[in-house]
Design an enzyme around this catalytic site. Structure first.
Site, PDB file in Angstrom:
ATOM      1  N   GLY A  61      28.324   9.603 130.166  1.00  0.00           N
ATOM      2  CA  GLY A  61      29.131   8.393 129.990  1.00  0.00           C
ATOM      3  C   GLY A  61      28.474   7.184 130.625  1.00  0.00           C
ATOM      4  O   GLY A  61      28.460   6.084 130.041  1.00  0.00           O
ATOM      5  N   ASP A  90      27.463  19.026 136.545  1.00  0.00           N
ATOM      6  CA  ASP A  90      27.730  19.953 135.440  1.00  0.00           C
ATOM      7  C   ASP A  90      26.447  20.376 134.729  1.00  0.00           C
ATOM      8  O   ASP A  90      26.440  21.352 133.990  1.00  0.00           O
ATOM      9  CB  ASP A  90      28.657  19.316 134.407  1.00  0.00           C
ATOM     10  CG  ASP A  90      30.056  19.085 134.938  1.00  0.00           C
ATOM     11  OD1 ASP A  90      30.327  19.487 136.086  1.00  0.00           O
ATOM     12  OD2 ASP A  90      30.877  18.503 134.213  1.00  0.00           O
ATOM     13  N   ARG A 135      33.230  20.376 132.390  1.00  0.00           N
ATOM     14  CA  ARG A 135      34.165  19.896 131.376  1.00  0.00           C
ATOM     15  C   ARG A 135      33.761  20.379 129.987  1.00  0.00           C
ATOM     16  O   ARG A 135      34.569  20.926 129.250  1.00  0.00           O
ATOM     17  CB  ARG A 135      34.225  18.359 131.396  1.00  0.00           C
ATOM     18  CG  ARG A 135      34.877  17.782 132.637  1.00  0.00           C
ATOM     19  CD  ARG A 135      34.850  16.270 132.597  1.00  0.00           C
ATOM     20  NE  ARG A 135      35.512  15.745 131.417  1.00  0.00           N
ATOM     21  CZ  ARG A 135      36.820  15.525 131.313  1.00  0.00           C
ATOM     22  NH1 ARG A 135      37.601  15.801 132.336  1.00  0.00           N
ATOM     23  NH2 ARG A 135      37.338  15.037 130.205  1.00  0.00           N
ATOM     24  N   ILE A 248      33.058  20.968 146.648  1.00  0.00           N
ATOM     25  CA  ILE A 248      31.702  20.994 146.108  1.00  0.00           C
ATOM     26  C   ILE A 248      31.154  19.581 145.960  1.00  0.00           C
ATOM     27  O   ILE A 248      29.992  19.309 146.274  1.00  0.00           O
ATOM     28  CB  ILE A 248      31.679  21.721 144.752  1.00  0.00           C
ATOM     29  CG1 ILE A 248      31.979  23.214 144.951  1.00  0.00           C
ATOM     30  CG2 ILE A 248      30.341  21.545 144.050  1.00  0.00           C
ATOM     31  CD1 ILE A 248      32.133  23.998 143.673  1.00  0.00           C
TER      32      ILE A 248
END
Length: 325
Positions: A61, A90, A135, A248
């Site tokens: 993004g 991720d 996600r 985390i």
């Protein structure tokens, strides 16, 4: 991210003699809602221990936003370079080998899995349920599962699953509890979103245009309890749910990520000072490279459920493939 900011500031200051360095708080909104923050080596000296050029640090993004900024600067023919540094724990940014923070996230995820295993093992028919970040991709869940070897079932966004019926999660857990008396489930936050009932309000998107995800961990815990109460009304059963997301995110980078952050920061600095713009600094096939922003913004790195790593997960967990026959 603190390590990268520190290394960008120190590198610009010490290697190129830059004395006007500014940071923007609150992401892109900070460009018009807050004053820039002057940065210098003394100010950022310990940041790595705390959990004319624009250096943009972020995930897909953020990179899409960087493309828009780069296009605007190009149209106006401004003498400003745009350099991106991919940041997403991720590990879902495409083209590059790995994003920084991923190694640290997997390491910390293992601690949560170990805790869940201890809790599950100490209870009668105990289930340890751990929700990890991810996600749209399950890289953290996959690598933490392979590293831990305490996981009985790994659920990721790239591999649909179902609860009831032959080959479903409940059938698998029933057999595992009969065999071992306990089980550990790791679920990525984006897994099973199509299974969770949503209200109209819950179908909204966030400011980046991403769908708002519901808590798959809390939902799965509820479903597990309903299943056991329905099918085994007079038997003990416990679900210990652990969500280590913010733990985390807050920890300092480990040694591997710290070194990687330094190399990425210096790579971005040297690229901008050499006259390049509209690029992302990243490692590709083991080599540090400059990749066009527009390419990185649309590229995705997802788990290939047909490759050897997912086959390893299936091998070490013996979990079902969740393909309805």
């Amino acid at each position: 991210m603190n390590t990268v900011i520190r290394e960008v500031v120190v590198g610009l200051w010490e290697l190129y003699g830059v004395r006007q360095i500014f940071g923007i708080r609150s992401g892109y909104r900070g460009f018009y809602t807050a004053d820039p923050v002057p940065l210098n080596p003394k100010l950022v000296h310990n940041w790595h221990k705390r959990g004319g050029t624009v250096y943009i640090i972020g995930g897909d993004g953020t990179m899409r936003g960087a493309v828009k900024i780069f296009e605007g600067i190009s149209r106006r023919k401004l003498n400003i370079a745009i350099a991106g540094i991919p940041k997403t724990v991720d590990n879902d940014v495409g083209i590059i080998d790995q994003s920084f923070g991923f190694q640290t996230a997997v390491e910390m995820a293992q601690q949560a899995i170990s805790a869940a295993h201890v809790e599950a093992e100490s209870a009668v028919n105990g289930i340890g349920l751990v929700k990890l970040m991810g996600r749209s991709t399950g890289h953290i869940a996959l690598h933490a599962t392979l590293s831990s070897r305490d996981v009985d079932c790994c659920l990721i966004p790239e591999n649909d699953f179902y609860l009831e019926g032959k080959g479903g999660l409940f059938e698998f857990l029933e057999e595992r509890l009969k065999e071992n008396g306990h089980a550990v489930i790791v679920v990525a936050e984006g897994a099973g979103q199509d299974l969770i009932p949503r209200t109209q309000e819950q179908q909204q998107k966030d400011e980046s245009g991403n769908p708002v995800f519901l808590d798959v961990g809390a939902w799965l815990k509820t479903e597990l309890n309903h299943w056991w109460k329905r099918d085994h009304p007079n038997e003990l059963f416990t679900v210990k749910y652990i969500d280590p997301t913010y733990m985390i995110r807050a920890v300092p980078a480990n040694a591997v990520d710290n070194l990687y952050c330094t190399l990425l920061a210096h790579s971005a600095i040297h690229g901008a000072m050499a006259g390049h713009t509209g690029f992302v600094a990243g490692r590709v096939n083991g080599n540090y490279a400059y990749i066009p922003l527009a390419e990185v913004a649309v590229a995705r790195n997802v788990v290939d459920t047909k490759d050897h790593k997912w086959a390893w997960v299936r091998s070490v967990t013996s979990q079902p493939d969740f393909v309805k026959k």
